[in-house]
Design an enzyme around this catalytic site. Structure first.
Site, PDB file in Angstrom:
ATOM      1  N   TYR A  15      10.097   8.168  -6.821  1.00  0.00           N
ATOM      2  CA  TYR A  15       9.755   6.785  -7.172  1.00  0.00           C
ATOM      3  C   TYR A  15      10.511   6.423  -8.442  1.00  0.00           C
ATOM      4  O   TYR A  15      10.538   7.203  -9.407  1.00  0.00           O
ATOM      5  CB  TYR A  15       8.243   6.666  -7.401  1.00  0.00           C
ATOM      6  CG  TYR A  15       7.806   5.287  -7.812  1.00  0.00           C
ATOM      7  CD1 TYR A  15       7.415   4.356  -6.859  1.00  0.00           C
ATOM      8  CD2 TYR A  15       7.793   4.903  -9.156  1.00  0.00           C
ATOM      9  CE1 TYR A  15       7.027   3.078  -7.220  1.00  0.00           C
ATOM     10  CE2 TYR A  15       7.412   3.620  -9.529  1.00  0.00           C
ATOM     11  CZ  TYR A  15       7.030   2.720  -8.564  1.00  0.00           C
ATOM     12  OH  TYR A  15       6.656   1.457  -8.934  1.00  0.00           O
ATOM     13  N   GLU A  40      12.020  -2.122  -8.091  1.00  0.00           N
ATOM     14  CA  GLU A  40      11.306  -0.906  -7.696  1.00  0.00           C
ATOM     15  C   GLU A  40      12.030  -0.255  -6.516  1.00  0.00           C
ATOM     16  O   GLU A  40      12.263  -0.905  -5.502  1.00  0.00           O
ATOM     17  CB  GLU A  40       9.872  -1.260  -7.280  1.00  0.00           C
ATOM     18  CG  GLU A  40       9.046  -0.051  -6.895  1.00  0.00           C
ATOM     19  CD  GLU A  40       7.708  -0.456  -6.279  1.00  0.00           C
ATOM     20  OE1 GLU A  40       7.706  -1.103  -5.218  1.00  0.00           O
ATOM     21  OE2 GLU A  40       6.667  -0.118  -6.864  1.00  0.00           O
TER      22      GLU A  40
END
Ligand code: GDP
Ligand code: MN
Length: 432
Positions: A128, A216
């Site tokens: 992530y 993101e």
């Protein structure tokens, strides 16, 4: 503003961020065609003439959680790996035109109008990596974890120590030592360091150059061959900076937005849809908040707030009314204006004009205060319109709550709707 994954990938490529090859499709046939084109590039190691590539078909909606989502027709998952163009076509047929529900869409879900058909990555591990604007440190903040993928929310909730944070000095930018530190924490191997540096650098440059509030990448993957790729990317842009980026503004997909908000933004109005029954027409976000609070305080519930801003024209006020009454849940309208730069007489004239062109099916409560308030009140009084006048905020809220809850609402038969697009169907009987 948000964009789709396929657009995010295009944008990232411009900043040198590696993403898998792929293209968007709007029909199953197109999906098959894209899959064929992708397969036309032979995988290294295969003899000439033998074309093979693993594919992935991904539903394009402005929400995450697609992998674990379910379509309302029962089909599971908005992300599917497949082997052949015909399979890609079949998967696209199961997704296109269907509603996908994920933990981010709410129970109503989102209709899938496009799918991304891409070369599938052979994933060894998922990371992530996000850059966001952190209010606390007033700087860009990198948030990352080795535990990327569809369970990232659970990781953040149960093992917060697995979330890495790295503040970036906005003047100095992302420094090489920070990239090295992050690469180590994220357990990248030494041969990957050049690719990783290029990727982090590209993401940071994209974040700054595009005036993002968030970029993101989840997952950022390491493939079985050791490549590092951004697989899924999400961008949030600062709407107030969009005027500097016409190419980004052009990526806007209004099919993904509340049609009432789209209509409002066309007229330079700020509209936020809510789920109560009292429509609020106000000027200024602060007054909007206060108005909603006081409606709640008196037991009511706001249907929306529409902020006409500091310099609204009569035309804008008319448009504002059309948008407010297009919402069938609205049982009363509360106009709460504090005239500063915005003059009360302009608002009053706007209300009067709006009443001439828009059939108002619900009671209207008006509270005006500030610049030219007397002229405004006089205009309304002399117009002969059925307006419930209020003296102050509390009085206005109480009257609006009462009006919204009373059952007998008698529309004025003299008024008619001039805008067939957003007219109230029940007003047809009054059409001239
Ligand atoms: P999201 O669920 O909306 O965030 O969609 P993602 O694009 O992140 O996909 C969800 C999950 O599907 C990822 O975490 C991966 O595990 C898997 N996935 C996505 N793309 C691919 C791909 O190209 N190949 C493979 N094998 N898996 C993928
Ligand atoms: Mn994702």
């Amino acid at each position: 503003m948000n964009i789709h994954e396929y657009q995010a990938r295009e944008l990232l490529q411009k900043f040198g961020v590696a993403t898998p090859r792929g293209k968007v499709a709007s029909t199953p046939e197109e999906a098959e065609q894209v899959a064929r084109e992708l397969g036309d590039v032979a995988e290294p190691g295969y003899p000439p003439g033998v074309k093979r590539v693993d594919l992935v078909v991904k539903a394009q909606i402005h929400a995450g959680g697609r992998g674990k989502g379910t379509f309302t027709n029962g089909f599971k998952g908005g992300v599917h790996v497949c082997k052949s163009p015909s399979e890609a076509r079949e998967l696209a047929a199961k997704m296109l035109g269907q509603t996908l529900v994920t933990h981010q869409t709410g129970p109503a879900g989102r209709v899938v109008n496009k799918v991304l058909v891409a070369e599938s990555a052979d994933i060894a591990r998922e990371i992530y990596f996000a850059i966001l604007l952190d209010r606390a440190s007033a700087a860009p903040l990198i948030v990352a974890s080795t535990e990327g993928g569809v369970e990232i929310e659970t990781v953040a909730a149960n093992s917060p120590e697995k979330i890495i944070r790295e503040r970036v000095d906005p003047l100095a930018g992302l420094q090489a030592f920070q990239t090295r530190k992050l690469a180590k924490q994220l357990k990248f191997e030494l041969p990957q360091s050049k690719a990783v540096a290029k990727l982090f650098d590209g993401l940071y440059r994209a974040f700054i150059a595009c005036d993002c509030s968030m970029v993101e990448v989840n997952p950022l993957v390491v493939t079985t061959k050791g490549e590092v790729l951004a697989l899924d990317a999400k961008f949030n842009f600062d709407d107030n900076a969009l005027y500097r980026h016409p190419e980004i503004a052009a990526m806007r997909d209004i099919a993904e937005e509340d049609p009432r908000e789209v209509e409002a933004s066309k007229h330079g109005l700020n509209y936020i849809g809510l789920d109560g029954n009292i429509a609020c027409l106000v000027n200024g976000a602060g007054l909007a908040m206060a108005t909603m609070d006081i409606i709640k305080f008196y037991g009511g519930s706001p249907a929306n707030f529409l902020d006409v801003g500091g310099g609204a024209t009569e035309e804008q006020v008319t448009e504002a009314f059309k948008i407010l009454i297009a919402d069938k849940n609205v049982k009363a309208i509360l106009v709460n204006i504090f005239g500063g730069i915005m003059r009360c007489d302009v608002i009053a004239q706007g209300i009067i004009n709006a009443m001439k062109t828009v059939h108002l099916p619900v009671p209207l409560v008006v509270r005006l205060e500030g610049t030219n308030v007397d002229a405004g009140k006089k205009l309304i009084a002399e117009s002969g319109l059925a307006v419930i006048a209020a003296d102050d905020l509390a009085d206005a809220a109480q009257k609006a709550v009462k009006a919204a809850s009373s059952k007998s609402q008698t529309p004025n038969p003299k008024q008619y709707s001039a805008n067939p697009k957003i007219q109230n169907p029940s007003s047809k009987q009054y059409s001239k």
